[in-house]
Design a protein around this motif. Structure first.
Motif, short mmCIF file in Angstrom:
data_model
loop_
_atom_site.label_atom_id
_atom_site.label_comp_id
_atom_site.label_asym_id
_atom_site.label_seq_id
_atom_site.Cartn_x
_atom_site.Cartn_y
_atom_site.Cartn_z
N ARG A 108 21.20 -1.11 74.69
CA ARG A 108 19.87 -1.38 75.24
C ARG A 108 19.25 -0.15 75.88
NH1 ARG A 108 18.65 -6.30 79.52
NH2 ARG A 108 16.38 -6.08 79.57
N TYR A 109 20.10 0.73 76.41
CA TYR A 109 19.58 1.91 77.12
C TYR A 109 19.76 3.19 76.30
CZ TYR A 109 20.23 -1.63 80.69
OH TYR A 109 20.20 -2.81 81.40
N ALA A 110 19.97 3.05 74.98
CA ALA A 110 20.24 4.20 74.12
C ALA A 110 18.97 4.99 73.81
CB ALA A 110 20.91 3.73 72.83
N VAL A 111 18.37 5.49 74.86
CA VAL A 111 17.21 6.36 74.75
C VAL A 111 17.50 7.58 75.60
CG1 VAL A 111 15.58 4.50 74.34
CG2 VAL A 111 16.09 5.18 76.69
N PRO A 112 16.78 8.67 75.44
CA PRO A 112 17.08 9.86 76.25
C PRO A 112 17.18 9.54 77.73
CG PRO A 112 15.49 10.40 74.56
CD PRO A 112 15.67 8.91 74.51
N ASN A 113 18.20 10.12 78.35
CA ASN A 113 18.43 9.92 79.78
C ASN A 113 17.31 10.57 80.60
OD1 ASN A 113 20.52 11.61 82.12
ND2 ASN A 113 19.68 9.58 82.38
N ARG A 126 29.59 1.39 83.12
CA ARG A 126 30.51 0.28 82.90
C ARG A 126 31.94 0.79 83.03
NH1 ARG A 126 30.70 -4.78 80.77
NH2 ARG A 126 32.62 -5.39 79.67
N LEU A 127 32.81 -0.01 83.67
CA LEU A 127 34.22 0.33 83.70
C LEU A 127 34.82 0.04 82.33
CD1 LEU A 127 35.36 -1.10 87.17
CD2 LEU A 127 35.08 1.30 86.53
N TYR A 128 35.52 1.03 81.78
CA TYR A 128 36.05 0.92 80.43
C TYR A 128 37.47 1.47 80.43
CZ TYR A 128 35.97 1.20 75.29
OH TYR A 128 36.23 1.03 73.95
N GLY A 129 38.45 0.60 80.74
CA GLY A 129 39.83 1.06 80.86
C GLY A 129 39.96 2.04 82.01
N THR A 130 40.46 3.23 81.71
CA THR A 130 40.60 4.28 82.73
C THR A 130 39.39 5.21 82.75
OG1 THR A 130 41.79 5.72 81.19
CG2 THR A 130 43.12 4.22 82.55
N LYS A 131 38.31 4.80 82.10
CA LYS A 131 37.12 5.64 81.98
C LYS A 131 35.90 4.98 82.63
CE LYS A 131 39.20 8.58 79.12
NZ LYS A 131 39.44 10.03 79.43
N LEU A 132 34.93 5.82 82.99
CA LEU A 132 33.61 5.36 83.39
C LEU A 132 32.68 5.62 82.23
CD1 LEU A 132 31.99 4.27 85.92
CD2 LEU A 132 31.21 6.64 86.18
N TRP A 133 32.12 4.57 81.67
CA TRP A 133 31.20 4.66 80.52
C TRP A 133 29.79 4.75 81.06
CZ3 TRP A 133 31.32 0.42 76.12
CH2 TRP A 133 30.33 0.70 75.18
N LEU A 134 29.09 5.83 80.70
CA LEU A 134 27.70 6.03 81.10
C LEU A 134 26.81 5.94 79.88
CD1 LEU A 134 28.13 9.04 83.57
CD2 LEU A 134 27.75 6.65 84.17
N THR A 135 25.73 5.21 80.00
CA THR A 135 24.77 5.10 78.90
C THR A 135 23.35 5.15 79.46
OG1 THR A 135 24.11 3.81 76.94
CG2 THR A 135 24.70 2.56 78.91
N PRO A 136 22.43 5.86 78.78
CA PRO A 136 22.68 6.74 77.63
C PRO A 136 23.49 7.97 78.04
CG PRO A 136 20.47 7.07 78.45
CD PRO A 136 21.03 5.90 79.23
N VAL A 137 23.87 8.79 77.07
CA VAL A 137 24.64 10.00 77.39
C VAL A 137 23.85 10.81 78.43
CG1 VAL A 137 25.58 12.16 76.51
CG2 VAL A 137 25.71 10.08 75.12
N PRO A 138 24.43 11.02 79.61
CA PRO A 138 23.67 11.72 80.66
C PRO A 138 23.45 13.19 80.34
CG PRO A 138 25.94 11.36 81.34
CD PRO A 138 25.77 10.61 80.06
N ALA A 139 22.35 13.71 80.84
CA ALA A 139 22.05 15.13 80.67
C ALA A 139 23.12 15.97 81.38
CB ALA A 139 20.67 15.43 81.22
N ALA A 140 23.18 17.24 81.04
CA ALA A 140 24.19 18.13 81.62
C ALA A 140 23.90 18.40 83.09
CB ALA A 140 24.22 19.44 80.85
N ASN A 141 24.96 18.64 83.83
CA ASN A 141 24.90 19.07 85.24
C ASN A 141 24.29 18.03 86.17
OD1 ASN A 141 26.01 21.68 84.66
ND2 ASN A 141 23.99 22.29 83.87
N GLN A 142 24.45 16.77 85.82
CA GLN A 142 24.07 15.71 86.74
C GLN A 142 25.30 15.34 87.58
OE1 GLN A 142 22.24 12.82 83.87
NE2 GLN A 142 20.50 12.98 85.26
N THR A 143 25.08 15.14 88.87
CA THR A 143 26.19 14.81 89.76
C THR A 143 26.30 13.30 89.91
OG1 THR A 143 25.97 16.87 91.02
CG2 THR A 143 27.13 15.05 92.09
N ILE A 144 27.49 12.76 89.63
CA ILE A 144 27.77 11.34 89.76
C ILE A 144 28.75 11.16 90.93
CG2 ILE A 144 28.64 9.27 88.62
CD1 ILE A 144 26.15 10.42 87.30
N ARG A 145 28.48 10.16 91.75
CA ARG A 145 29.34 9.90 92.92
C ARG A 145 29.91 8.48 92.82
NH1 ARG A 145 26.51 10.49 98.69
NH2 ARG A 145 25.40 8.61 97.96
N LEU A 146 31.21 8.36 93.04
CA LEU A 146 31.88 7.07 92.99
C LEU A 146 32.41 6.67 94.36
CD1 LEU A 146 34.08 7.42 89.75
CD2 LEU A 146 31.69 6.74 89.94
#
Length: 240
Positions: A108-113, A126-146
């Protein structure tokens, strides 16, 4: 009794509570196992008090995106994810909340970030096993905080400590003593009554950690397009 106790102090207290101070029927390694099992129980009780954040990791975990990856490693000690943020600028006050997506909405969000100064972003997680799935593919050098609750660290050395918050190490002592007496096939009914009373006390006190401003229902009617107050028409996801 103090709020923080070492493994040695806990073991000694457990032996006293079960009247096994001079007994070798339960070895120290067995005591350590009982204590850690009971500590896990106490930890789960407090973690389950959603919104009270007793064991939230400080500082939160952060990473930067590379512009090509949509799956990122979660912290190895993650037990419970509490929130995901995206930085709009290189300041502590620039983070906005990223909302999760359902698997059925993975495209649904598969458009440019993108993200705007006003905090509007189409990035979802979305939590995906041992991974964090981000959609759409985030642009480079964005900081994510958990923000997350880490797995409990077991007590191994005698000097290792656990924080009972408000004398709640008593729960560990009572429960571990019960385990030892059960092995001895002794009566544990009086300790069972103590344990039930402690559970009630912990659950009541734990959920009132912020007595001045108790938890409220999470706002799901907020709309990012009417930042910062929202419109009450939904969470903004329908715009993408």
């Amino acid at each position: 009794m103090t709020t923080t106790m070492t493994l040695l102090q806990l073991r000694d207290a457990c032996k006293q509570r079960s009247d096994m101070v001079n007994s070798s029927f339960v070895s120290d390694s067995e005591w350590n196992s009982y204590i850690n099992q009971s500590y896990f129980e106490l930890y789960d009780l407090l973690v389950s008090r959603f919104g009270d954040d007793y064991y939230t990791k400080v500082p939160p975990y952060t990473f930067n995106t590379d512009g090509t990856t949509f799956l990122y490693d979660l912290p190895t000690d993650l037990l419970q994810l509490q929130g995901v943020d995206l930085a709009l600028a290189n300041t502590q006050d620039s983070f906005v909340t990223i909302r999760p997506f359902m698997l059925g909405d993975r495209n649904r969000y598969a458009v440019p970030n993108f993200q705007s100064f006003y905090g509007v972003t189409n990035l979802r997680y979305r939590l995906y096993g041992t991974k964090l799935w981000l959609t759409p593919v985030p642009a480079a050098n964005q900081t994510i905080r958990l923000w997350y609750v880490p797995k409990m660290t077991t007590l191994n050395a005698d000097g290792d400590t656990c924080d009972g918050i408000s004398g709640w190490t008593e729960y560990i002592i009572v429960d571990a003593a019960m385990k030892a007496l059960a092995k001895e096939e002794s009566d544990v009914s009086y300790l069972m009554a103590d344990k039930q009373a402690l559970i009630q006390r912990i659950e009541y006190a734990a959920e009132n950690r912020d007595a001045g401003f108790p938890p409220k229902v999470h706002d799901t009617m907020y709309n990012d397009f009417f930042w910062p107050t929202g419109s009450g028409n939904g969470d903004g996801s329908g715009a993408f």
